[in-house]
Design an enzyme around this catalytic site. Structure first.
Site: not given
Ligand code: B3K
Ligand code: ZN
Length: 882
Positions: A270-271, A304, A307
């Site tokens: 989710e950058n 995503e 997020h």
């Molecule tokens: N936040 C990321 C997952 C990152 C995992 C790092 N080992 C994807 C998600 O949950 O949306």
């Molecule tokens: Zn997530």
């Protein structure tokens, strides 16, 4: 990275950072093996931290070129640098500018964490601790800064240059080079940083937010695959609108980008403003993807995107709070899917997955609380417990408060904590403040591991016309938690009269039960309902209101009544599952004692009634025809598990269903035949699902006519869903049509890796003693690569995690093969290897022979020197005695 001993990180030891970062200016000159990175940070002492402290920055396999403070080169005696750490013992005790130059090797980065190359394109993955593989930084989520990123690259090698935020500047440079500058105005932790550079095609659309902001939407894919990104774009627009309506959340940049890459350790990331996706969760057309691929794409795009508020605008104070963003965001994506598709079918799918994965995790040596208190490797805590059980905890808050108060609680959370790095307590207090209720005891859902077991005993008193419900709870011991305190368990309950209708719920103290909600918060509690004129059937934990294991004294005719009439459709499905589970577990014991499996006419009659109920949606009917998974039955049995007996018990039931329901199944198969062009919508997909479940059950009888139907469907299908379903059915039978169809499938799709993955999965999941040799042989197939996570997960992961009988071969060869694979993968990609090692999570529950062999394989892994922290953490916990 590869340290033998590494001190665990503890929640109780959290301290605020000594230094804060206001802005980060990054400058990349992309090069396959030598990318210089200049990071200019405006740092300042944290007023909340107290005394002047050294500046200690995290690194991982970094090589330093230079350090400057306020523009002056820092002499080497003023700092120490190792690949893992940059320490400035006496930094100025005031705000200053720190400039760090490092050199990174994207091509050599096989871990796929930090900056790496995927099919020639540059991309990054920073969560949880990948940013420190790019530059030295206080790599912790409570350090939030404003980022500006300048990327320079060879125009031919990387015509597209992307980073977080809005594009500020771009242009050509001498020598065939070009550059782009991106600025993200929203402060964020380093784990949300992203950069992409490469040759990519894209599709574009736009979205106008509810307050009138124009947002450009772009999905970047491998050139030539643009026509496969349409459904992802459509899902994105629906997600953006839904979040405005359901949670009042609006998008906050001028552009939102998704990039599909083919080498990715997980599903997506989710950058901020620049989501990076595994291409598997972006690319779909009717002839390349199945209905369930479409469902996943829609859910992950939504997840995503959501997020952006739950994770990005409000992030986590530390990694122990991971469920704060993940549990809540899963809850949000589940609700989105429920609104877009069938609510009950979505719920059934989510509960099925919870039981098969989370309950199994919670019952084994890797069990941990939704909010863990200690970790050695944080990447090992992106688990189904943190995600899916975390979502169930949020759902219970919703169930207890009702929709209006729940929304007031989330509104308060967004208002109160926007721009902050928050904790689980801060989240839950918003619901307490909005509702005036006390959530103190409820917090145990975050701290106590294990699945609570509830026993419900109903007693009808015909003379007094009362129904007494006795409820008792216990939560079994889990690693390092031998005893448990009582939990708060919301049980949505109904009493069903013999005519199938709900009876009014009035307690003996005169109160009426609102929304059927009973809350159990003591070890044992009783409720007495009055004015009950006949013995009712107890329907509790409706819609799976709590993630618990329920045992109720229901007679088979109560369960059949519920299957036919329960006003809660989830419990109609559950009643069938309960009948099936009872039969399957009983038959496992019979099979192991050398007896024949029994038949339950009552279950078959209940299924016949459901199949004949024309008011039911086909997707729901399909769910009732799918018995619990092998993993779920194993968990239900709990100890001395024999996967072969479980398989035979389940296969016997499926064959019986195929025989007994033959007419209904055949006629459904005929009437649901495809008409018109493919559409991925839920109703059309539901028709296909039911039809394909019918086909599979017909074939379960081994009858040649049914095999013929499957072979014909395989050939004639005009979409991937029907073709794959037919192939999956054939793959379960040792018939000539199987080999022919598998060969044909490979020939048709050999140039399409994502489709060939499906071919790998099916062959790896075949419950046949020849499968292991087949899987081993396929590791040398030209379409396979140990370097690509999707290939590894499709072939080897599907074998280890999806083939109960063959992974758990009595001779232990399945374990040995997976142990070998883990040891091969570990040096190159520890995260992937570590995921693979969780296949052993239920080894203790196995019968003695398999248990000994699994333990030996685990020990062989544990004894390997130079094991990554990732794998060693999993195998140590799996082997630990507590
Ligand atoms: N936040 C990321 C997952 C990152 C995992 C790092 N080992 C994807 C998600 O949950 O949306
Ligand atoms: Zn997530």
């Amino acid at each position: 990275m590869r340290t033998e001993e590494h001190r665990p990180v503890r929640l109780s030891e959290y301290r605020p950072p000594d230094w804060l970062v206001e802005t980060v200016d990054l400058d990349f000159k992309l090069h396959p093996t030598q990318t210089p990175v200049r990071a200019t940070l405006k740092v300042k002492p944290n007023p909340a931290a107290g005394a002047p402290a050294p500046l200690v920055l995290d690194g991982d396999e970094l090589s330093l070129i230079s350090v400057k403070i306020d523009g002056q080169l820092l002499p080497t005696d003023r700092f120490t640098a190792t690949p893992e750490r940059l320490t400035i013992a006496q930094p100025p005790n005031r705000p200053f500018t720190l400039e760090i130059e490092t050199l990174v090797d994207p091509k050599g980065n096989t871990q796929l964490s930090g900056l790496y190359q995927s099919s020639g394109n540059y991309c990054t993955q920073c969560e949880a601790e990948g940013f420190r593989r790019i530059t030295y930084y206080p790599d912790r989520p409570d350090v939030m800064a404003v980022y500006t990123t300048r990327i320079e690259a060879d125009k031919a090698e990387a015509p597209v240059l992307l980073s977080n935020g809005n594009l500020k500047e771009s242009g050509d440079l001498p020598g065939g080079k070009h550059f782009a500058v991106w600025h993200d105005p929203w402060p964020k932790p380093a784990y949300l940083f992203a950069l992409v550079g490469g040759r990519l095609g894209h599709i574009e659309d736009k979205f106008v937010t509810k307050s009138g902001r124009n947002v450009t939407l772009r999905i970047y894919v491998e050139p030539g695959k643009e026509n496969r990104a349409g459904y992802a774009m459509d899902s994105l627009k629906r997600s953006m609108r839904w979040d405005e309506e359901a949670f009042g959340r609006e998008y906050d940049l001028d552009i939102f980008m998704v990039v599909a890459v083919s080498d990715f350790n997980m599903g997506a990331m989710e950058n901020k403003g620049l989501n990076v996706f595994n291409d598997k969760y972006v690319l779909a057309t009717s002839t390349t993807a199945t209905d369930s691929d479409y469902v996943s794409i829609e859910a992950i795009i939504a997840h995503e995107y959501f997020h952006n508020w739950t994770g990005n605008r409000i992030t986590c104070r530390d990694w122990f709070q991971l469920c704060l963003k993940e549990g809540f965001t899963v809850y949000r994506d589940q609700e989105f899917t429920s609104d877009q598709r069938s609510r009950v079918v979505t719920r059934i799918g989510d509960v099925r997955a919870l039981r098969t994965h989370q309950f199994v995790e919670d019952a084994g040596p890797l069990a941990h609380p939704v909010r863990p208190e200690l970790y050695r490797e944080i990447n090992n805590f992106y688990t189904t417990t943190v995600y899916e059980k975390g979502a169930e905890v949020v759902r219970m808050i919703h169930t207890m408060l009702g929709p209006a108060l729940f929304r007031q609680g989330t509104d308060l959370y967004f208002e109160r904590h926007d721009g902050e790095a928050a904790t689980v307590e801060q989240f839950v207090i918003c619901f307490a403040d909005a509702s005036g209720r006390d959530f103190g005891q409820f917090m145990r859902w975050y701290s106590q591991a294990g699945t609570p077991e509830i026993v419900a005993t109903g007693t009808y008193d015909a003379g007094a016309k009362t129904y007494r419900l006795d409820l008792a709870q216990v939560t079994p011991p889990t690693p390092s938690q031998p005893t448990k305190e009582p939990m708060v368990i919301p049980l949505v309950t109904g009493l069903i009269g013999r005519d199938g209708r709900d009876l009014p719920l009035k307690l003996d103290n005169g109160t009426t039960i609102d929304r059927g909600l009973l809350v159990l918060d003591k070890p044992a509690q009783s409720f007495v309902f009055t004015g009950i004129n006949e013995r009712p059937a107890l329907s509790t934990n409706r819609n799976f209101s709590a993630p618990i294991k329920l045992t109720a004294n229901l007679a088979p005719d109560d369960l059949r009544l519920m299957a036919a009439h329960d006003s809660d459709p989830f419990n109609r499905w559950q009643a069938v599952q309960t009948l099936a589970t009872q039969l399957l577990v009983g038959n496992v014991a019979r099979i192991r004692a050398g007896q024949d499996p029994e038949v339950d006419e009552g279950l078959l009659d209940a299924l016949a009634i459901i199949m004949a109920d024309k008011k039911l949606e086909p997707a729901f009917v399909a769910e009732t025809l799918l018995p619990p998974s092998e993993a779920d039955i194993a968990r239900e049995i709990g100890r001395d598990v024999d996967p072969d007996a479980i398989f035979r018990s389940r296969a016997a039931l499926r064959a019986l269903m195929g025989l007994h329901l033959n007419k209904a199944l055949s006629s459904a198969y005929e009437t649901l035949a495809n008409r018109g062009p493919y559409s991925p919508d839920a109703v059309s997909a539901g028709h296909r699902t039911l039809r394909n479940v019918c086909l599979d059950l017909l074939a379960a009888t081994q009858e040649s006519h049914a095999i013929g139907l499957a072979a014909r469907q395989y050939q004639q299908a005009d979409n991937m869903t029907d073709r794959m379903a037919a192939l999956a059915t054939l793959s379960l039978h040792d018939v000539p049509e199987r080999a022919a169809a598998l060969d044909d499938f490979y020939q048709r799709y050999k140039d399409d890796p994502l489709i060939i993955d499906k071919w790998f999965v099916l062959q790896a999941a075949t419950p046949d003693p020849k499968t292991l040799d087949r899987v081993k042989a396929l590791t040398s197939h030209p379409a396979f690569s140990m370097k690509n996570p999707n290939r590894v997960r499709s072939l080897i992961g599907a074998f280890a995690q999806g083939n109960q009988t063959q992974f758990n071969r009595p001779d232990g060869q399945g374990y040995e093969f997976i142990a070998d694979t883990i040891l091969t993968l570990d040096p190159a990609n520890p995260q992937l290897a570590s995921r693979m090692s969780t296949a052993f999570k239920s080894w203790r529950a196995l019968e003695a022979g398999r248990r000994g062999r699994a333990q030996a394989a685990l020990k062989r892994i544990a004894d390997k020197s130079g094991l990554s922290r990732d794998v060693s953490d999993i195998v140590q916990r799996a082997l630990a005695d507590t």
